[in-house]
Design a protein around this motif. Structure first.
Motif, mmCIF file in Angstrom:
data_model
loop_
_atom_site.group_PDB
_atom_site.id
_atom_site.type_symbol
_atom_site.label_atom_id
_atom_site.label_comp_id
_atom_site.label_asym_id
_atom_site.label_seq_id
_atom_site.Cartn_x
_atom_site.Cartn_y
_atom_site.Cartn_z
ATOM 1 N N GLY A 172 0.796 -0.915 -0.057
ATOM 2 C CA GLY A 172 -0.044 -0.088 -0.064
ATOM 3 C C GLY A 172 0.989 1.114 0.189
ATOM 4 O O GLY A 172 0.889 2.457 -1.304
ATOM 5 N N GLY A 173 1.756 1.004 0.622
ATOM 6 C CA GLY A 173 2.965 2.203 0.488
ATOM 7 C C GLY A 173 3.497 2.676 -0.824
ATOM 8 O O GLY A 173 3.916 4.052 -1.344
ATOM 9 N N PHE A 174 4.234 1.314 -1.320
ATOM 10 C CA PHE A 174 4.716 1.866 -2.411
ATOM 11 C C PHE A 174 3.438 1.951 -3.715
ATOM 12 O O PHE A 174 3.873 2.973 -4.270
ATOM 13 C CB PHE A 174 5.282 -0.275 -2.334
ATOM 14 C CG PHE A 174 5.923 0.487 -3.904
ATOM 15 C CD1 PHE A 174 7.538 0.404 -4.535
ATOM 16 C CD2 PHE A 174 4.952 0.291 -5.528
ATOM 17 C CE1 PHE A 174 7.423 0.566 -5.149
ATOM 18 C CE2 PHE A 174 5.539 0.551 -6.234
ATOM 19 C CZ PHE A 174 7.991 0.015 -6.286
ATOM 20 N N GLN A 175 2.348 1.919 -3.654
ATOM 21 C CA GLN A 175 1.535 1.686 -3.972
ATOM 22 C C GLN A 175 1.437 3.812 -4.345
ATOM 23 O O GLN A 175 0.686 4.457 -5.387
ATOM 24 C CB GLN A 175 0.216 0.967 -4.551
ATOM 25 C CG GLN A 175 -0.818 1.049 -6.059
ATOM 26 C CD GLN A 175 -1.370 0.079 -5.864
ATOM 27 O OE1 GLN A 175 -1.900 -0.679 -4.550
ATOM 28 N NE2 GLN A 175 -2.430 0.435 -6.568
ATOM 29 N N ALA A 176 0.862 3.734 -2.958
ATOM 30 C CA ALA A 176 0.225 5.457 -3.441
ATOM 31 C C ALA A 176 1.377 6.079 -3.622
ATOM 32 O O ALA A 176 1.432 7.544 -3.801
ATOM 33 C CB ALA A 176 -0.253 5.077 -1.853
ATOM 34 N N THR A 177 2.592 6.039 -2.868
ATOM 35 C CA THR A 177 3.552 6.632 -3.533
ATOM 36 C C THR A 177 3.927 7.052 -4.559
ATOM 37 O O THR A 177 4.603 7.657 -5.659
ATOM 38 C CB THR A 177 5.210 6.573 -2.465
ATOM 39 O OG1 THR A 177 5.387 6.159 -1.259
ATOM 40 C CG2 THR A 177 6.030 7.620 -2.431
ATOM 41 N N ASN A 178 3.374 5.439 -5.690
ATOM 42 C CA ASN A 178 4.189 5.360 -6.775
ATOM 43 C C ASN A 178 3.114 6.363 -7.884
ATOM 44 O O ASN A 178 3.556 6.361 -8.854
ATOM 45 C CB ASN A 178 4.468 3.999 -7.580
ATOM 46 C CG ASN A 178 4.624 3.744 -8.378
ATOM 47 O OD1 ASN A 178 5.606 4.185 -9.057
ATOM 48 N ND2 ASN A 178 3.700 3.422 -8.991
ATOM 49 N N HIS A 179 1.616 6.821 -6.795
ATOM 50 C CA HIS A 179 0.860 7.254 -7.685
ATOM 51 C C HIS A 179 1.424 7.946 -7.739
ATOM 52 O O HIS A 179 0.615 9.114 -9.253
ATOM 53 C CB HIS A 179 -0.396 7.200 -7.044
ATOM 54 C CG HIS A 179 -1.888 7.070 -7.608
ATOM 55 N ND1 HIS A 179 -2.210 7.211 -8.824
ATOM 56 C CD2 HIS A 179 -2.287 8.716 -7.549
ATOM 57 C CE1 HIS A 179 -3.491 7.858 -9.153
ATOM 58 N NE2 HIS A 179 -2.921 8.647 -8.644
ATOM 59 N N LEU A 180 1.448 8.972 -6.927
ATOM 60 C CA LEU A 180 1.808 10.034 -6.414
ATOM 61 C C LEU A 180 3.277 10.616 -7.872
ATOM 62 O O LEU A 180 2.977 11.311 -8.050
ATOM 63 C CB LEU A 180 2.705 11.172 -5.389
ATOM 64 C CG LEU A 180 1.593 10.587 -4.084
ATOM 65 C CD1 LEU A 180 1.772 10.853 -2.809
ATOM 66 C CD2 LEU A 180 1.018 12.126 -4.531
ATOM 67 N N LEU A 181 4.092 9.451 -7.417
ATOM 68 C CA LEU A 181 5.425 9.993 -8.834
ATOM 69 C C LEU A 181 4.653 9.688 -10.080
ATOM 70 O O LEU A 181 5.442 10.834 -10.392
ATOM 71 C CB LEU A 181 5.958 9.178 -8.541
ATOM 72 C CG LEU A 181 7.120 8.686 -7.330
ATOM 73 C CD1 LEU A 181 7.571 7.407 -6.865
ATOM 74 C CD2 LEU A 181 8.430 9.617 -7.348
#
Length: 362
Positions: A172-181
């Motif tokens: 979840g942390g990875f996907q959330a940050t990746n979405h912002l990227l």
């Protein structure tokens, strides 16, 4: 329905109406020891309602040495995330003919231990525990008394002795940050939970991994730890903005994120134009704020179902080997990240329907 002088329905009557044996009726109402298919379970519960069947719990308790009551201890019922979890567990307990006793530890290890001792004294059949991050007080008492229990949301020591129900925090942390990227943000801060909570550690690790996968080394001052409360989110956002330039924030909980949004507004910053935001949990309030909150949604219903199922299994077989249950989270795209607004996402629709069924049962 029973009326007049008509005798009360018996277990055999329920079995006949549902087209099953009396033993299967017992399996459904007692939560075991044998599994029953969902279709059969539904037929039995419908027959129970149609006949207004009322099991004799006192007689059953004397016969089975069970109270048909389980305990639930949560860290903070003022936090909507824990309230949603409680409601999902309550629904599943009711469907299994179990009464639920609830205690709020207030993230206080000593109070958590008091609740554990109190529930043991009241002879609950088992316990579902969301541990206080202040400590693991009371766990030895559970072990000494041999009370079946399940931990959810936060990890506890104990290995195979402890049944756990968790979600994909790192993912979840990875996907959330990746979405912002993917939205072109590069200076992404992280407002996380308490540093001694493993779910926090995993969400922060996901944030770091997403950043480094794009060749960005996250700076230490872009990470802030705080309790899972709005005021903490507000405070840490103010401090972060004062000391660093950020164009996005990944927040480890929706409750903190609501404080983040208020802080950005008070600082004269627009969300998402100046600072985009993605958080974690999926509480209903996130759909109602402006801008609506993009979040990694936890599957509340599935968590509640798995927690009650694992506990019933432990009650039926205390020596059962306990594996961890890991459930996925998923991204709910709304406005705070920069995505276009929609009339209402599917996740919000399903969540509101669940709440409506809870508050206005048919």
């Amino acid at each position: 329905m029973n009326g007049g002088s008509q005798p009360p329905a018996r277990r055999a009557d329920v079995a006949e109406r549902a087209g099953v044996s009396p033993a299967v009726v017992s399996y459904v109402l007692n939560g075991g020891p044998r599994k029953v298919s969902p279709d059969t379970r539904d037929r039995v519960l419908k027959a129970v309602r149609d006949l207004d069947y009322r099991p004799n719990h006192v007689a059953r308790s004397l016969r089975t040495q069970r109270t048909m009551t389980i305990g639930l201890i949560v860290p903070d019922l003022a936090n909507p995330f824990f309230t949603e979890l409680m409601h999902s567990i309550q629904r599943e307990a009711f469907e299994s003919s179990l009464a639920l006793m609830v205690g709020d530890s207030g993230e206080d290890g000593a109070l958590q231990e008091q609740y554990i001792r109190s529930f043991v004294e009241r002879r609950v059949d088992g316990l579902i525990l969301l541990p206080a991050h202040a400590g693991m007080s009371g766990l030895e008492h559970l072990k000494e008394r041999g009370l079946p229990w399940v931990a959810i949301d936060r990890y506890v020591p104990g290995g195979a002795e402890v049944a756990t129900v968790m979600v994909g925090n790192w993912e979840g942390g990875f996907q959330a940050t990746n979405h912002l990227l993917e939205h072109g943000r590069r200076r992404i801060g992280c407002i996380a939970g308490p540093a001694n909570v493993r779910s926090t550690v995993e969400r922060v690790s996901g944030w770091r991994s997403a950043m480094t996968s794009r060749g960005i080394e996250p700076e230490n001052h872009l990470l802030r730890h705080a309790v899972f409360q709005r005021a903490a989110g507000y405070r840490e956002t103010t401090r972060m903005i004062e000391s660093a330039e950020v164009d996005a924030i990944f927040c480890a909980s929706d409750e903190q994120a609501l404080g983040v949004m208020r802080a950005l507004n008070d600082l004269g910053l627009r969300c998402p134009e100046d600072v985009a935001l993605v958080s974690f949990d999926g509480i209903p309030t996130g759909a109602d704020v402006t801008p609506s909150l993009t979040t990694m949604a936890q599957p509340f219903a599935e968590i509640g179902r798995a927690a009650v199922e694992r506990l019933i299994e432990r009650i039926a077989d205390p020596g059962r080997m306990s594996a961890a249950t890991l459930l996925p989270v998923h991204l709910v795209r709304r406005e705070s990240c920069g995505c276009a607004a929609t009339d209402r996402d599917d996740y919000t629709v399903s969540l509101y329907r669940a709440i409506t069924r809870r508050d206005h049962p048919s």
